[in-house]
Design an enzyme around this catalytic site. Structure first.
Site, mmCIF file in Angstrom:
data_model
loop_
_atom_site.group_PDB
_atom_site.id
_atom_site.type_symbol
_atom_site.label_atom_id
_atom_site.label_comp_id
_atom_site.label_asym_id
_atom_site.label_seq_id
_atom_site.Cartn_x
_atom_site.Cartn_y
_atom_site.Cartn_z
ATOM 1 N N ASP A 46 2.839 -9.998 14.640
ATOM 2 C CA ASP A 46 2.020 -10.830 13.773
ATOM 3 C C ASP A 46 3.010 -11.338 12.732
ATOM 4 O OD1 ASP A 46 0.532 -11.818 11.593
ATOM 5 O OD2 ASP A 46 -1.228 -10.777 12.371
ATOM 6 N N HIS A 47 3.446 -12.576 12.876
ATOM 7 C CA HIS A 47 4.609 -12.983 12.084
ATOM 8 C C HIS A 47 4.328 -12.998 10.581
ATOM 9 C CE1 HIS A 47 2.902 -17.075 12.214
ATOM 10 N NE2 HIS A 47 3.706 -17.393 11.231
ATOM 11 N N HIS A 100 -3.484 -13.001 11.214
ATOM 12 C CA HIS A 100 -2.730 -13.140 9.967
ATOM 13 C C HIS A 100 -3.568 -12.834 8.722
ATOM 14 C CE1 HIS A 100 -0.118 -14.957 12.788
ATOM 15 N NE2 HIS A 100 -0.550 -16.195 12.704
#
Ligand code: BG6
Length: 511
Positions: A200-201, A263
């Protein structure tokens, strides 16, 4: 071998300091795709430039198209020139590119994996990568199953004595709870949870990592971090971009799946969680899961009261005319996919009882910005009442991007003989305070996966709990679509979203 050029920095800093990652080979499935060009290769190059890569490293691109190592490297160079955070140094690029090779194979062809296994052994011998392998699933998710199955059949999933094998799985991690569970099972047929890194950047963004430090390394905030002092929280992710050629994926996904399930719920977890028992991955992830389990489910009619979905119509962004979502290439002209969503979410636990979290995310909004704003309760309306001055509430804003930083709005007396009260701001900017550029999320995450640190990756139960929450909203949405509100591109979203927060006697913050 570029090891000397790359080996300058024996330690790196993160939530905890640790030694440099082990030598390893990174195999990227889907190496000719967008993610590899835009994010992964620029991230690796920047790590190389910062001297943060392990002393020996190889990168193998695995994809279907026929091409030579040379052609592959030339394409990657063009991408790195365009997308790298630091401009390319020719010497360093040459040195980095000499670690990169290409492996052509269909994803479903077993022999391709047998050949890969042979190639990896050769690389280990030639480059000293010690049998450590990091597989990155950056291909389209419908290929994950065959890739994982072939990795298992070819034995590449198993680490040899004294070495390791890990897998990074890109988002989207499923499209709902059953598919996420199915994907988790598939991954776990081949790799243990301890070998699995779900990206999950947002968790790799420097400012997201700073939320825990802000909360738990400063005594003044944590003491007030609860329903006694906080009125509500606003979490915003706003993008001027539209669907940008990704309609094939996006039209089936929509903003709730694309941004909220992962996010934004992760940002909410970091904001709302209890102090963890330690800084190890599981202590932190245990606390985040507890937040997800405490989310008050939104089901049935409540969805239409507490969730607003919108879709952009034509309008203007920065003075440029842009098309309606339904007129974008490959979008169904009758699509009801949401490009904007605003939600009022409650965390039903002791700390947050009665404190709503308002989340909004949208495409084709006027400005780019992601932030978490903590709105504190008003002061009792007594002391300054007679002066007629209105007093703004304190707001602590954590700017995730751009202009990463933290600001606190306070009230101050304006200089002069009369009592005038005005809001003022204390402002911290990463750039000016630390004087160094913030690394890209993928840099941090690649390094963590190479180091075996899963803290900034989502655990199986986190992903599944988040889907449970989101699926209930989709189930209600599936019963009707007349609630879909249209907003002009370049506006701040549908008016219905303003009403959602006005009911709480507040307004959305202007970014
Ligand atoms: C991705 C979404 O995960 O995040 C995109 O699929 C979105 O739709 C992107 O644009 C936003 O990421 P960032 O880092 O630019 O905020």
């Amino acid at each position: 071998m570029p090891t000397e050029a790359l080996r300058t920095n024996p330690l790196r800093e993160g939530l905890t300091s640790r030694t440099m990652p082990d030598p390893c080979t990174l195999v990227i499935f889907g190496a000719t795709g967008d993610l590899t060009h835009r994010k992964l290769i620029p991230a690796l190059y920047n790590l190389a430039a910062d001297g943060a890569l392990p002393p020996a490293i190889s990168v193998v691109g695995f994809a279907r198209r026929d091409k030579t190592d040379e052609v592959f490297r030339t394409e990657l160079e063009a991408a790195a020139r365009k997308f790298s955070r630091q401009s390319l140094n020719d010497e360093l690029w040459k040195s980095f590119a000499s670690c990169v090779s290409y492996h052509r194979s269909e994803f479903d062809k077993f022999e391709g994996y047998q050949d890969l296994a042979r190639k990896l052994d050769e690389l280990d011998a030639a480059r000293g990568t010690c049998g450590n392998r990091l597989f990155y699933l950056a291909a389209s998710p419908d290929q994950f199953e065959v890739i994982l199955e072939n990795l298992r059949k070819s034995g590449l999933n198993k680490a040899r004595e004294g070495s390791w094998a890990r897998v990074i799985v890109e988002k989207p991690f499923g499209t709902d709870l059953p598919s996420a569970r199915g994907l988790n099972d598939l991954v776990q047929n081949a790799f243990d949870e301890s070998q699995t890194y779900r990206i999950d950047h947002y968790l790799g963004k420097e400012t997201a990592q700073n939320i825990m430090v802000l909360r738990f390394a400063n005594s003044i905030f944590e003491a007030m971090w609860n329903s006694r002092y906080i009125d509500h929280v606003q979490i915003t992710a706003s993008e001027p971009l539209g669907v940008e050629g990704r309609a094939g994926y996006y039209d089936k996904s929509g903003a709730l799946r694309d941004m909220v399930q992962n996010h934004l719920l992760q940002l909410l977890c970091l904001t709302a969680m209890e102090p963890p028992a330690g800084l190890d991955a599981d202590s932190i992830r245990d606390e985040k899961v507890k937040v997800l389990r405490s989310l008050r489910p939104l089901t049935g009619d409540d969805v239409f009261k507490h969730v607003i979905r919108g879709q952009y119509s034509a309008g203007a962004i920065n003075g440029k005319r842009v098309a309606a979502y339904r007129d974008e290439l490959n979008v169904d002209p009758g699509s009801t996919t949401e490009t904007y969503v605003a939600l009022e979410v409650n965390v039903d636990n002791w700390r947050w009882a009665g404190v709503p979290f308002f989340i909004r995310v949208g495409k084709r909004l006027p400005k780019s910005g992601t932030e978490i704003a903590i709105h504190f309760k008003s002061v009792p309306p007594v002391l300054f009442k007679a002066t007629g001055e209105s007093i703004d509430d304190n707001v602590l804003v954590i700017r995730i991007q751009p202009d990463e930083g933290i600001s606190l709005r306070m009230s101050a007396k304006m200089p002069g003989s009369s009592l005038r009260i005005e809001p003022v701001k204390m402002d911290f900017h990463y750039g000016t305070s630390f004087g160094k550029a913030t690394p890209e999320a993928y840099e941090r995450l690649l390094l963590d996966a190479m180091s075996g640190d899963p803290t900034l990756f989502a655990r199986r139960d986190e992903v599944e709990e988040a889907w449970k929450f989101v699926d209930a909203i989709h189930a209600a949405w599936a019963t009707r679509s007349d609630d879909l509100a249209f907003y002009s591109s370049g506006s701040w979203g549908p008016g219905e979203a303003d009403e959602l927060i006005t009911r709480h006697a507040s307004t959305w913050r202007r970014l």
